[in-house]
Design a protein around this motif. Structure first.
Motif: not given
Length: 69
Positions: A40-48
């Motif tokens: 979901d674009i509001t919960r992306l699984p990538f670190a800053t």
């Protein structure tokens, strides 16, 4: 990223990856040879700081919290 159709073009600028809410979109992107996360674009699984650039095509009008996305 839908079926990943933009990723070959985007890859001319660097390593391209996709995100799609549906399993089918992520699978189609993998079939093209690109990395894709089902998320979901509001919960992306990538670190800053994972990416130098992020784009969004035809997405923000589909989410209730476009600022959060």
């Amino acid at each position: 990223c839908g079926t990943g159709d933009n990723l070959p073009w985007l890859s001319t600028f660097g390593r391209a990856s996709g995100v799609d809410l549906s399993a089918g979109g992520a699978a189609a992107t993998h079939d093209l040879g690109f990395r894709a996360a089902r998320a979901d674009i509001t919960r992306l699984p990538f670190a800053t700081g994972t990416f130098d650039l992020a784009t969004s095509f035809d997405v923000l009008q589909c989410v209730p919290d476009d600022a959060g996305a």
